[in-house]
Design an enzyme around this catalytic site. Structure first.
Site, PDB file in Angstrom:
ATOM      1  N   CYS A 215      -5.589  -3.093   2.768  1.00 31.56           N
ATOM      2  CA  CYS A 215      -5.343  -2.706   4.317  1.00 31.56           C
ATOM      3  C   CYS A 215      -6.314  -3.020   5.258  1.00 31.56           C
ATOM      4  O   CYS A 215      -6.663  -3.746   5.594  1.00 31.56           O
ATOM      5  CB  CYS A 215      -4.349  -1.457   4.360  1.00 31.56           C
ATOM      6  SG  CYS A 215      -3.447  -1.135   5.803  1.00 31.56           S
TER       7      CYS A 215
ATOM      8  N   LYS B  34      -9.974   2.294  -2.260  1.00 28.00           N
ATOM      9  CA  LYS B  34      -9.815   1.644  -0.879  1.00 28.00           C
ATOM     10  C   LYS B  34     -11.260   2.448  -0.290  1.00 28.00           C
ATOM     11  O   LYS B  34     -11.449   3.416  -0.296  1.00 28.00           O
ATOM     12  CB  LYS B  34      -8.581   2.182  -0.093  1.00 28.00           C
ATOM     13  CG  LYS B  34      -8.646   1.589   1.432  1.00 28.00           C
ATOM     14  CD  LYS B  34      -7.387   2.323   2.282  1.00 28.00           C
ATOM     15  CE  LYS B  34      -7.443   1.630   3.541  1.00 28.00           C
ATOM     16  NZ  LYS B  34      -6.126   2.101   4.248  1.00 28.00           N
TER      17      LYS B  34
ATOM     18  N   GLU C  47       0.690  -1.193   0.058  1.00 30.10           N
ATOM     19  CA  GLU C  47      -0.050  -0.028  -0.093  1.00 30.10           C
ATOM     20  C   GLU C  47       0.948   1.405   0.111  1.00 30.10           C
ATOM     21  O   GLU C  47       1.914   1.323   0.584  1.00 30.10           O
ATOM     22  CB  GLU C  47      -0.949  -0.059   1.229  1.00 30.10           C
ATOM     23  CG  GLU C  47      -1.940   1.267   1.228  1.00 30.10           C
ATOM     24  CD  GLU C  47      -2.529   1.259   2.800  1.00 30.10           C
ATOM     25  OE1 GLU C  47      -2.121   0.398   3.613  1.00 30.10           O
ATOM     26  OE2 GLU C  47      -3.683   1.956   2.636  1.00 30.10           O
TER      27      GLU C  47
END
Ligand SMILES: O=C(O)CNC(=O)[C@H](CS)NC(=O)CCC(=O)C(=O)O
Length: 283
Positions: free
Chosen positions: A165, A124, A46
């Site tokens: 994540c 995300k 990430e």
């Protein structure tokens, strides 16, 4: 699903706030991984382009992406990833990079095919607005906007789910990806040391076990600090788990890489013998 296992390499990096230095670090690790393990798919962590910098540094490192499907040229990191895909004729999962869109940043994954064509883009969804047990606060939404779309990419015969994540704490996203046909789910990360030591492996193995998918989590490691911001320490421990939840590959301390064979036959066997999706009653 394909019968020939796909070799997948996860890259673990120790990025700082200097984007050019991070690209050179990525280049070195990718070249070494390709020479040693000959992967079909290589995956980065990430925000490997800029970690530990302040808000201004993150905006400066971010890139405007070409219109999806256009094949137009993009920014430095975008073209770096594309060039790796083309030169080595492999799929490249670009972890995530800062995407500048109007006034906003998004934390965005891009996937290239071996011809250097972008085949998927994911923003995300879940942003990390929390306080870790040591009292350090994170407010990802102060810098990034949130994505809204559940996205998969097709890599050979494998359907690949895209997550990033903190997303890993929201199992309903992973169930959606499984229902969308995912065989493998990617989780590039910059997990904190504080949460990582207690949650990282448990969560990733749980996502593998409950979705019966392969899970690949390339992570950042080290201390990320440019003097303008609070130092950040990330947990590393990049890993690949199989659909039974075994960790079959893990990167050691420091920058490096690890490779596993993603075998679709393993998925079919686990799902046939324990059809938990068919047994679901509540969701
Ligand atoms: O800030 C950037 O530029 C890159 N983004 C990140 O590093 C993000 C937001 S701070 N990190 C996480 O989501 C860690 C999640 C985590 O550690 C947990 O869920 O426990």
């Amino acid at each position: 699903m394909q019968n020939d296992p796909l070799r997948l390499t996860v890259i673990q990096m120790a990025p700082g706030a200097d984007k050019s230095a991070n690209i050179e670090q990525a280049r070195g690790l990718i070249e070494a991984a390709i020479a040693q393990d000959r992967p079909h798919l290589i995956a980065l962590p990430e925000i490997w382009t800029c970690l530990g910098g302040n808000r201004a540094a993150k905006f400066a490192a971010a890139e405007i992406l070409p219109p999806e499907g256009s094949n137009e040229a993009g920014g430095v990191a975008y073209e770096f990833l594309r060039a790796i895909a083309r030169r080595h004729e492999i799929h490249v999962h670009g972890g995530s990079i800062g995407e500048l869109s109007g006034e906003k940043l998004f934390n965005t994954t891009i996937v290239f095919d071996p011809g250097g064509r972008e085949i998927a883009r994911y923003r995300k969804i879940h942003l990390f607005d929390i306080t870790t047990p040591d009292g350090q606060g994170y407010r990802e939404s102060a810098v990034y906007g949130a994505g809204e779309q559940v996205v998969t990419a097709q890599i050979g015969a494998l359907t690949v789910g895209l997550t990033i994540c903190y997303d890993m704490r929201f199992p309903e996203l992973y169930l959606s990806l499984r229902r969308a046909g995912a065989d493998l789910i990617m989780v590039p990360a910059a997990f904190t040391l504080q949460t990582g030591k207690d949650h990282w492996e448990v969560l990733l193995r749980a996502r593998a076990i409950e979705t019966q998918c392969w899970i690949a989590a390339p992570a950042c490691t080290g201390t990320h600090y440019d003097g303008s911001n609070e130092p950040r320490v990330t947990y590393g421990n990049s890993l690949i788990a199989d659909p039974w939840g075994h960790v079959v590959a893990r990167v050691s301390d420091g920058p490096g890489f690890a490779t596993a064979r993603i075998d679709a036959a393993r998925i079919a066997r686990v799902r046939r013998d324990m059809p938990v999706l068919d047994h679901r009653k509540l969701a």
